[in-house]
Design a protein around this motif. Structure first.
Motif, PDB file in Angstrom:
ATOM      1  N   THR A 140      69.261  42.680  54.707  1.00  0.00           N
ATOM      2  CA  THR A 140      70.550  42.475  54.168  1.00  0.00           C
ATOM      3  C   THR A 140      71.573  42.144  54.928  1.00  0.00           C
ATOM      4  N   PRO A 141      72.626  41.315  54.809  1.00  0.00           N
ATOM      5  CA  PRO A 141      73.758  41.110  55.678  1.00  0.00           C
ATOM      6  C   PRO A 141      74.089  42.183  56.400  1.00  0.00           C
ATOM      7  N   ALA A 142      74.506  43.513  55.741  1.00  0.00           N
ATOM      8  CA  ALA A 142      74.708  44.609  56.242  1.00  0.00           C
ATOM      9  C   ALA A 142      73.968  45.225  57.109  1.00  0.00           C
ATOM     10  N   GLY A 143      72.558  45.023  56.794  1.00  0.00           N
ATOM     11  CA  GLY A 143      71.505  45.794  57.236  1.00  0.00           C
ATOM     12  C   GLY A 143      71.235  44.923  58.735  1.00  0.00           C
ATOM     13  N   ALA A 144      71.551  43.563  59.019  1.00  0.00           N
ATOM     14  CA  ALA A 144      71.398  42.829  60.038  1.00  0.00           C
ATOM     15  C   ALA A 144      72.612  43.163  61.190  1.00  0.00           C
ATOM     16  N   GLN A 145      73.558  43.558  60.498  1.00  0.00           N
ATOM     17  CA  GLN A 145      74.698  44.167  61.694  1.00  0.00           C
ATOM     18  C   GLN A 145      74.268  45.406  61.957  1.00  0.00           C
ATOM     19  N   PHE A 146      73.910  46.380  61.199  1.00  0.00           N
ATOM     20  CA  PHE A 146      73.385  47.709  61.364  1.00  0.00           C
ATOM     21  C   PHE A 146      72.368  47.497  62.436  1.00  0.00           C
ATOM     22  N   CYS A 147      71.613  46.930  62.518  1.00  0.00           N
ATOM     23  CA  CYS A 147      70.374  46.866  63.283  1.00  0.00           C
ATOM     24  C   CYS A 147      70.695  46.326  64.800  1.00  0.00           C
ATOM     25  N   VAL A 148      71.758  45.496  64.585  1.00  0.00           N
ATOM     26  CA  VAL A 148      72.343  45.202  66.260  1.00  0.00           C
ATOM     27  C   VAL A 148      73.105  46.414  66.740  1.00  0.00           C
ATOM     28  N   ARG A 201      69.092  56.062  52.096  1.00  0.00           N
ATOM     29  CA  ARG A 201      69.888  56.838  51.130  1.00  0.00           C
ATOM     30  C   ARG A 201      71.064  57.805  51.971  1.00  0.00           C
ATOM     31  N   GLU A 202      70.805  58.034  53.320  1.00  0.00           N
ATOM     32  CA  GLU A 202      71.793  58.756  54.016  1.00  0.00           C
ATOM     33  C   GLU A 202      72.864  57.949  54.341  1.00  0.00           C
ATOM     34  N   ILE A 203      72.457  56.596  54.806  1.00  0.00           N
ATOM     35  CA  ILE A 203      73.851  55.937  55.251  1.00  0.00           C
ATOM     36  C   ILE A 203      74.509  55.190  53.883  1.00  0.00           C
ATOM     37  N   GLY A 204      73.815  55.139  53.004  1.00  0.00           N
ATOM     38  CA  GLY A 204      74.648  54.700  51.582  1.00  0.00           C
ATOM     39  C   GLY A 204      74.542  53.365  51.534  1.00  0.00           C
ATOM     40  N   PHE A 205      73.786  52.348  52.163  1.00  0.00           N
ATOM     41  CA  PHE A 205      73.527  50.937  51.855  1.00  0.00           C
ATOM     42  C   PHE A 205      72.349  50.657  51.923  1.00  0.00           C
ATOM     43  N   ALA A 206      71.667  49.282  51.435  1.00  0.00           N
ATOM     44  CA  ALA A 206      70.212  48.922  51.663  1.00  0.00           C
ATOM     45  C   ALA A 206      70.316  48.246  53.192  1.00  0.00           C
ATOM     46  N   ILE A 207      69.312  48.473  53.864  1.00  0.00           N
ATOM     47  CA  ILE A 207      69.236  47.646  55.106  1.00  0.00           C
ATOM     48  C   ILE A 207      68.230  46.582  54.778  1.00  0.00           C
ATOM     49  N   PHE A 208      67.307  46.688  53.758  1.00  0.00           N
ATOM     50  CA  PHE A 208      66.431  45.672  53.562  1.00  0.00           C
ATOM     51  C   PHE A 208      66.265  45.298  52.052  1.00  0.00           C
ATOM     52  N   GLU A 209      65.735  44.037  51.918  1.00  0.00           N
ATOM     53  CA  GLU A 209      65.516  43.578  50.453  1.00  0.00           C
ATOM     54  C   GLU A 209      63.961  43.748  50.366  1.00  0.00           C
ATOM     55  N   ARG A 210      63.335  44.389  49.463  1.00  0.00           N
ATOM     56  CA  ARG A 210      61.956  44.389  49.432  1.00  0.00           C
ATOM     57  C   ARG A 210      61.626  43.036  48.619  1.00  0.00           C
ATOM     58  N   SER A 211      60.142  42.404  48.952  1.00  0.00           N
ATOM     59  CA  SER A 211      59.836  41.326  48.128  1.00  0.00           C
ATOM     60  C   SER A 211      58.136  41.378  48.319  1.00  0.00           C
ATOM     61  N   GLY A 212      57.584  40.638  47.375  1.00  0.00           N
ATOM     62  CA  GLY A 212      56.118  40.813  47.578  1.00  0.00           C
ATOM     63  C   GLY A 212      55.773  40.477  48.799  1.00  0.00           C
ATOM     64  N   LYS A 213      56.401  39.678  49.428  1.00  0.00           N
ATOM     65  CA  LYS A 213      55.806  39.029  50.810  1.00  0.00           C
ATOM     66  C   LYS A 213      56.330  39.940  51.907  1.00  0.00           C
ATOM     67  N   GLY A 214      57.332  40.925  51.891  1.00  0.00           N
ATOM     68  CA  GLY A 214      57.763  41.887  52.727  1.00  0.00           C
ATOM     69  C   GLY A 214      58.974  42.315  52.887  1.00  0.00           C
ATOM     70  N   ALA A 215      59.911  42.078  53.784  1.00  0.00           N
ATOM     71  CA  ALA A 215      61.183  42.533  53.528  1.00  0.00           C
ATOM     72  C   ALA A 215      62.223  41.470  54.266  1.00  0.00           C
ATOM     73  N   VAL A 216      63.444  41.415  53.824  1.00  0.00           N
ATOM     74  CA  VAL A 216      64.420  40.640  54.361  1.00  0.00           C
ATOM     75  C   VAL A 216      65.389  41.624  54.795  1.00  0.00           C
ATOM     76  N   LYS A 224      62.152  43.635  63.183  1.00  0.00           N
ATOM     77  CA  LYS A 224      61.460  42.780  64.042  1.00  0.00           C
ATOM     78  C   LYS A 224      60.248  41.784  63.064  1.00  0.00           C
ATOM     79  N   THR A 225      59.560  42.505  62.533  1.00  0.00           N
ATOM     80  CA  THR A 225      58.368  42.058  61.904  1.00  0.00           C
ATOM     81  C   THR A 225      58.469  41.383  60.578  1.00  0.00           C
ATOM     82  N   LEU A 226      59.321  42.203  59.714  1.00  0.00           N
ATOM     83  CA  LEU A 226      59.784  42.062  58.387  1.00  0.00           C
ATOM     84  C   LEU A 226      58.607  41.841  57.522  1.00  0.00           C
ATOM     85  N   ASN A 227      57.626  42.968  58.175  1.00  0.00           N
ATOM     86  CA  ASN A 227      56.360  43.030  57.291  1.00  0.00           C
ATOM     87  C   ASN A 227      55.965  44.615  57.421  1.00  0.00           C
TER      88      ASN A 227
END
Length: 291
Positions: free
Chosen positions: A58-66, A41-56, A14-17
């Motif tokens: 991933t396509p898989a992460g967006a579907q997973f969060c729904v 690590r447990e689920i085997g794929f990245a939910i977020f991409e980290r950046s200096g501004k926060g987090a975004v 929600k916050t991406l921060n």
């Protein structure tokens, strides 16, 4: 994956921060990062991409969060129900029922039941027209159904309730509401809502009217959607009388046809509890006015 990890993922989605998400969860930012990394690590794929501004996400992460959001809500409800149950009740009886008609009788039945079994809760579960798979899996104790649904189901007891006939549902100011009984010809030129999971007997009547070529018709997704259209004056519908909630919102007028529904209550044959027996008796007695 534990609830802390789920909450961390959903809050960050929600916050991406990281800092704001950590503040809302009352944890440190390193703790939040650790929980999310462990979950990934447990689920085997990245939910977020980290950046200096926060987090975004991933396509898989967006579907997973729904999906995860729905799971978390179900888990929350299960925990709350368990907490309520553990504080007051020793047992629970789950009843599968039609959506609207329970308002006419169930509250009174629950009050009567509580006088004899105050330590047993009663949990309504709404199934609509058809037999609940939850009952067949043993997750519900009592089921309201039509007899044709349960004829070949083993290891159950069937308790006859009443015969339900087909009625026309219309606005109370509709001219059809002034009639004592509706004939097929009365619907000629009118718009009829059909479908919505209609049981076979009702579907036969609808088909007969549609094939006459004298009735306009539209498909409706379900009974509640149909009632909205009826309330708006867009159409009328035919319904089993057991869907009548007796609130007086609509006119329910008998429809002249041979089709009908034999309504029953079903229990599991191995359920010997006195509480189940009493609840069935009270439910059967509450339906006497509908015969």
């Amino acid at each position: 994956m534990n609830t802390k990890q789920i909450d961390a993922i959903l809050e960050l989605s929600k916050t991406l921060n990281f800092n704001r998400a950590a503040e809302k969860l009352y944890v440190s930012q390193p703790t939040l990062s650790y929980e999310i990394k462990e979950a990934e690590r447990e689920i085997g794929f990245a939910i977020f991409e980290r950046s200096g501004k926060g987090a975004v996400l991933t396509p898989a992460g967006a579907q997973f969060c729904v999906a995860l959001r729905a799971i978390r809500e179900e888990l929350k409800n299960a925990i709350e129900q368990g907490q309520n149950f553990s504080k007051k009740y020793d047992d629970d009886l789950s009843i599968g029922l039609p959506v609207r008609s329970v308002l006419a009788y169930l509250p009174k039945v629950m009050q009567q039941f509580a006088k004899k079994f105050p330590q047993v809760s009663v949990s309504p579960k709404f199934n609509g027209f058809y037999a609940s798979e939850a009952f067949l899996r043993g997750e519900q104790d009592i089921l309201f159904a039509m007899d044709f649904e349960m004829k070949h189901v083993p290891n159950i007891k069937v308790h006859p309730l009443y015969t339900s006939h087909i009625q026309l549902v219309s606005r109370k100011d509709d001219l059809l509401a002034k009639k004592k009984i509706i004939q097929e010809k009365d619907l000629y030129g009118r718009t009829l809502l059909v479908g919505g999971g209609s049981p076979p007997a009702l579907a036969r009547v609808q088909k007969r009217l549609m094939q006459s070529g004298k009735v306009h018709y539209f498909n409706s997704a379900n009974h509640d959607t149909t009632l909205v259209q009826v309330a708006a004056g867009k159409a009328v519908c035919l319904s089993p009388s057991f869907f009548n909630d007796f609130t007086g919102e609509f006119a329910w007028t008998p429809f002249a046809c041979e089709e009908h529904f034999n309504c029953v209550l079903c229990t599991h044959a191995n359920d010997k509890r006195e509480s189940t027996k009493l609840l069935v008796e009270l439910l059967c007695a509450s339906h006497k006015h509908m015969k």
